[in-house]
Design a protein around this motif. Structure first.
Motif, short mmCIF file in Angstrom:
data_model
loop_
_atom_site.label_atom_id
_atom_site.label_comp_id
_atom_site.label_asym_id
_atom_site.label_seq_id
_atom_site.Cartn_x
_atom_site.Cartn_y
_atom_site.Cartn_z
N ALA A 1 -2.29 10.52 -0.07
CA ALA A 1 -3.13 9.42 -0.54
C ALA A 1 -3.36 8.39 0.56
N LEU A 2 -2.31 8.08 1.33
CA LEU A 2 -2.48 7.15 2.45
C LEU A 2 -3.46 7.69 3.47
N GLN A 3 -3.39 8.99 3.75
CA GLN A 3 -4.35 9.59 4.68
C GLN A 3 -5.77 9.51 4.14
N PRO B 1 -11.03 6.30 -2.54
CA PRO B 1 -10.58 6.98 -3.75
C PRO B 1 -9.57 6.17 -4.54
N HIS B 2 -9.00 5.16 -3.92
CA HIS B 2 -7.99 4.33 -4.58
C HIS B 2 -8.22 2.87 -4.21
N GLN C 1 0.83 -1.20 0.00
CA GLN C 1 0.00 0.00 0.00
C GLN C 1 0.87 1.25 0.00
N PHE C 2 1.90 1.26 0.83
CA PHE C 2 2.82 2.40 0.90
C PHE C 2 3.47 2.66 -0.45
N GLU C 3 3.98 1.60 -1.09
CA GLU C 3 4.69 1.77 -2.36
C GLU C 3 3.75 2.17 -3.49
N LEU C 4 2.54 1.64 -3.51
CA LEU C 4 1.58 2.03 -4.54
C LEU C 4 1.16 3.48 -4.37
N ALA D 1 -16.91 -3.61 0.86
CA ALA D 1 -17.39 -2.23 0.89
C ALA D 1 -16.27 -1.28 0.49
N GLY D 2 -16.62 -0.24 -0.24
CA GLY D 2 -15.64 0.75 -0.66
C GLY D 2 -15.32 0.72 -2.13
N HIS D 3 -15.71 -0.37 -2.84
CA HIS D 3 -15.53 -0.43 -4.29
C HIS D 3 -16.55 -1.41 -4.87
#
Length: 472
Positions: free
Chosen positions: A280-282, A295-296, A263-266, A391-393
């Motif tokens: 983006a992480l936040q 959002p991602h 997740q961090f690297e993406l 949930a979320g997508h």
């Protein structure tokens, strides 16, 4: 009105170093000899060698150690697990590229920076190995407002002449800006401690776990004069792996870290952080906490982050197979693994039954406990499979189920999806089959395989991989 005068002052040490610190055996800090060839060539002036963002020196008495700074900015040997160096004091041997222990009689309350090294080291190296003593500016109204919230009490002021090429100024105090050469355009910025190098996953995770108030802080421009203002709130309240554990309580420790690292690297489009990536992480964490669409989604759901594993064909016929990556591989997210010790009662029952229906119920329960919504499994016994979402997508997952005692999944050669035995409606039921067909038509279907892997040499595990072999 003349501009305010900035006064730069050194912070004097108030604590003498005792014999205890100097008596720490240096061999605790030696780098393994097999790793030394991975380091860069010695800097022609300082003798410092690097690997990624870390700096190392060779000692005159033999051995190579990680170099860091203590809280008073003295050079010391450093353990790889430390953020602030705690080892014996070191100095460069005059006229040599080697370093040595500082004789006890020469150890004083403070230390001077080597100006040659300050100018020659790269940004990453200088931040870790030669960060300057913290500068303080004359107090102003803007600075008082910036520091009024107790959540931000670190004095991160710097003298930009000696440290970094990019900084911002708030209330006459200069702050190092978190950036990297290939950083993406982003309207805001983050400031960071001058003691820290570029943030990779390991460094940020260690900071969030041990010294969370040292994490980078967001700064934004405030109209109408577009002055910079520090957001005194902590960007991250917990380590990144803790957020993952809350969403996926039953994954193995290795999988947990692999998810958080990926997740961090993406989010950062790199092994190192930039402002856009931290933001983006936040956003991902906020959407999770507020139960709003992500959002991602490709960065939040690990099943969407899995690589597509290849299917091999046998040279002796139509048999096919998928090789399973090692479940203990760290640093790469090739598969998800769930730890049976975290759901022991369900696992022990699973081991006693070979019913395909029980298999589906077992896997459906595991998915539900880890945040997925599973459609009611069918009572069909052949080719067990499940359909589920998160949930979320709006992606839909189809997962066929397998038990294996070897590190691969053997696939049946007879897989015509229109055959009655494996027709979707028979495997899944009418409702789930329709969801799969609609998702396939909308290009929102993800094909998976999962189940149990039990064989000598590895811990029992429940795995999920992605193969993208369409079942339609």
């Amino acid at each position: 009105m003349p501009p305010p005068t900035i006064h730069i002052a050194e912070i004097a040490s108030q604590t003498a170093l005792g014999d205890t610190t100097l008596s720490i055996p240096l061999d605790r800090y030696y780098l393994s000899p097999e790793l030394v060839p991975m380091l860069s060539d010695p800097d022609p002036t300082s003798g410092i060698r690097t690997f990624r963002t870390r700096t190392y020196v060779e000692l005159a008495e033999g051995g190579t150690v990680l170099l860091g700074r203590d809280a008073e900015q003295n050079f010391r040997a450093r353990l790889s697990t430390e953020l602030v160096a705690s080892g014996p004091r070191l100095e460069q041997v005059q006229g040599s590229l080697l370093w040595r222990l500082i004789p006890q009689r020469d150890v004083t309350h403070g230390s001077d920076l080597n100006p040659v090294m300050l100018h020659r080291l790269s940004d990453d190296e200088s931040a870790e190995a030669v960060a300057p003593k913290r500068a303080r500016a004359t107090t102003s109204q803007n600075e008082a407002a910036t520091q009024s919230t107790s959540a931000f009490t670190k004095q991160w002021g710097i003298d930009p002449r000696f440290t970094v090429r990019e900084y911002i100024t708030l209330g006459n105090v200069h702050y190092k800006v978190l950036t990297r050469i290939d950083a993406r355009q982003y309207p805001g910025a983050y400031i960071q401690s001058p003691m820290h190098p570029a943030y990779d996953f390991d460094l940020l995770e260690a900071i969030l776990r041990h010294t969370p108030d040292e994490q980078p802080r967001s700064v934004t421009r405030v109209p109408p004069d577009n002055h910079w203002e520090i957001d005194t709130r902590l960007p991250f309240e917990k380590p990144l792996t803790t957020y993952v554990r809350e969403d996926f309580p039953e994954v193995t420790t290795v999988t947990l870290e692999n998810i958080a690292r990926r997740q961090f690297e993406l989010a950062n489009a790199s092994p190192f952080a930039d402002a856009a990536g931290l933001n983006a992480l936040q956003q991902m964490i906020d959407s999770r906490n507020n139960a709003t669409p992500s959002p991602h989604p490709q960065w939040t759901d690990p099943l969407l982050m899995l690589p597509i594993l290849p299917t091999s064909s046998s040279s002796r016929g139509t048999a096919r197979a998928i090789a399973l990556p090692a479940p203990s591989a760290t640093g790469t997210l090739d598969r998800l693994d769930f730890d049976p010790l975290r759901f022991q009662r369900h696992w022990l029952y699973f081991l006693t039954t070979y019913s395909p229906v029980d298999f589906k119920r077992f896997m459906a329960g595991l998915l539900a406990r880890n945040g997925y919504t599973v459609m009611e499994p069918s009572s069909f016994s052949s080719f067990p499979a499940l359909v589920f979402q998160r949930a979320g997508h709006d992606y839909v997952f189809f997962m066929s189920l397998h038990r294996t005692r070897i590190p691969k999944i053997s696939l049946p050669s007879y897989t015509d999806p229109n055959t009655a035995g494996i027709l979707l409606e028979n495997q899944l039921g009418e409702a789930a089959a329709k969801v799969v067909r609609d998702a396939h038509a909308a290009n929102k279907i993800v094909w998976l395989k999962g189940g149990s892997e039990i064989h000598p040499g590895i811990a029992d595990t429940v795995f999920i991989i992605r193969d993208d072999n369409a079942r339609l």
